[in-house]
Design a protein around this motif. Structure first.
Motif, short mmCIF file in Angstrom:
data_model
loop_
_atom_site.label_atom_id
_atom_site.label_comp_id
_atom_site.label_asym_id
_atom_site.label_seq_id
_atom_site.Cartn_x
_atom_site.Cartn_y
_atom_site.Cartn_z
N LEU A 25 0.80 -1.22 0.00
CA LEU A 25 0.00 0.00 0.00
C LEU A 25 0.84 1.27 0.00
O LEU A 25 0.31 2.37 -0.22
CB LEU A 25 -0.93 0.01 1.21
N ARG A 29 -1.55 3.92 -3.88
CA ARG A 29 -2.82 3.62 -4.55
C ARG A 29 -3.76 2.87 -3.61
O ARG A 29 -3.36 2.34 -2.58
CB ARG A 29 -2.56 2.78 -5.79
N ALA A 30 -5.02 2.82 -4.00
CA ALA A 30 -6.01 2.02 -3.27
C ALA A 30 -6.04 0.63 -3.90
O ALA A 30 -6.06 0.49 -5.13
CB ALA A 30 -7.38 2.68 -3.35
N TRP A 31 -6.05 -0.40 -3.07
CA TRP A 31 -6.05 -1.80 -3.52
C TRP A 31 -7.31 -2.49 -3.02
O TRP A 31 -7.84 -2.15 -1.96
CB TRP A 31 -4.84 -2.55 -2.97
N TYR A 70 -12.26 -0.54 -1.67
CA TYR A 70 -10.80 -0.48 -1.74
C TYR A 70 -10.20 -0.22 -0.36
O TYR A 70 -10.90 0.22 0.56
CB TYR A 70 -10.34 0.62 -2.70
N ARG A 72 -6.69 1.62 1.49
CA ARG A 72 -5.50 2.44 1.29
C ARG A 72 -4.94 2.87 2.64
O ARG A 72 -5.63 2.79 3.67
CB ARG A 72 -5.81 3.65 0.42
N ASP A 114 2.99 8.86 -1.68
CA ASP A 114 2.40 9.56 -2.82
C ASP A 114 3.33 10.57 -3.47
O ASP A 114 2.89 11.47 -4.19
CB ASP A 114 1.10 10.25 -2.40
#
Length: 230
Positions: A25, A29-31, A70, A72, A114
């Motif tokens: 993570l 990004r969002a997984w 999702y 994150r 990020d």
């Protein structure tokens, strides 16, 4: 109380599967839970339990997008904590060709949650300082010239609760790279514009189109090397 809290944090990350999820993570990004399960090599039901544990400890948040769900990292402070803890694992000797190649890629350019990190991230900070886009006279601050250049590059500079700029110690370079809302916006713009591309787990590939915009930011990519072939 501080000792208890520290032990609780350590317990959350002590499980290898949860630690793997947190490292995955870190790419910002969002997984989905399914993607995290695959990355950790565990069953979907087990991954869901781990996500619940991580969410309860404040490490991650669940995000709904339509019918999809999702996961994150909860916020940049959590990402920084995990990044720093990961230093100990990354400092172990690299064995095998695949691991060596991955280590070189991460060392040159990677995401730190990020924003850009590695050799490229450090060069970006130094370049923006050298060209007067960022000033440190009264703490890190974007100069009027910096706002002009970023506007020309299509990078939004928006005020908010998150600091615009702050230093973040790079664990491979042992020097600072830039973190905060502005470097996050710069990475988003770089990906969207095709200057860089995500290249597997946290690694970043620098594309030929990056030459001109990064030069405007004070970075000589030819001198750094590592730019992908057209």
């Amino acid at each position: 109380m501080e000792t208890i809290a520290l032990a609780e944090v350590a317990a959350v990350l002590a499980d290898p599967s949860r630690a793997t999820m947190c490292l995955v993570l870190l790419d910002g990004r969002a997984w989905t839970v399914g993607e995290l399960a695959k990355a950790a090599g565990i069953a979907l039901s087990t991954a869901s339990e781990h996500v619940t544990r991580l969410a309860g400890a404040g490490f991650v948040v669940r995000v709904k997008q339509g019918r999809a769900s999702y996961v994150r990292i909860a916020d940049p402070r959590v990402a920084e904590l995990i990044e720093h803890l990961a230093q100990h694992a990354e400092h172990r000797p690299v064995t095998g060709l695949k691991a060596s190649v991955r280590a070189r890629r991460l060392g040159f350019a990677r995401t730190c949650y990020d924003h850009l990190a590695g050799e490229l991230g450090v060069a970006l900070r130094e370049g923006m300082l050298a060209t007067g886009l960022v000033d440190t006279a009264a703490g890190l601050a974007l100069t009027p010239r910096g706002r002009e250049v970023l506007d020309d590059l299509g990078v939004p500079v928006a005020a908010g609760r998150r600091p615009l700029l702050r230093d973040c110690l790079d664990w491979t370079e042992r020097r600072d790279h830039l973190a905060g809302a502005l470097p996050a916006a710069l990475l988003d713009r770089a990906v969207a514009a095709g200057w860089v591309a995500r290249d597997g787990h946290r690694a970043v590939k620098v594309l030929p189109a990056a030459g001109k915009p990064f030069a405007a930011l004070g970075v000589d990519l030819d001198a750094l090397g590592g730019v992908a072939a057209p």
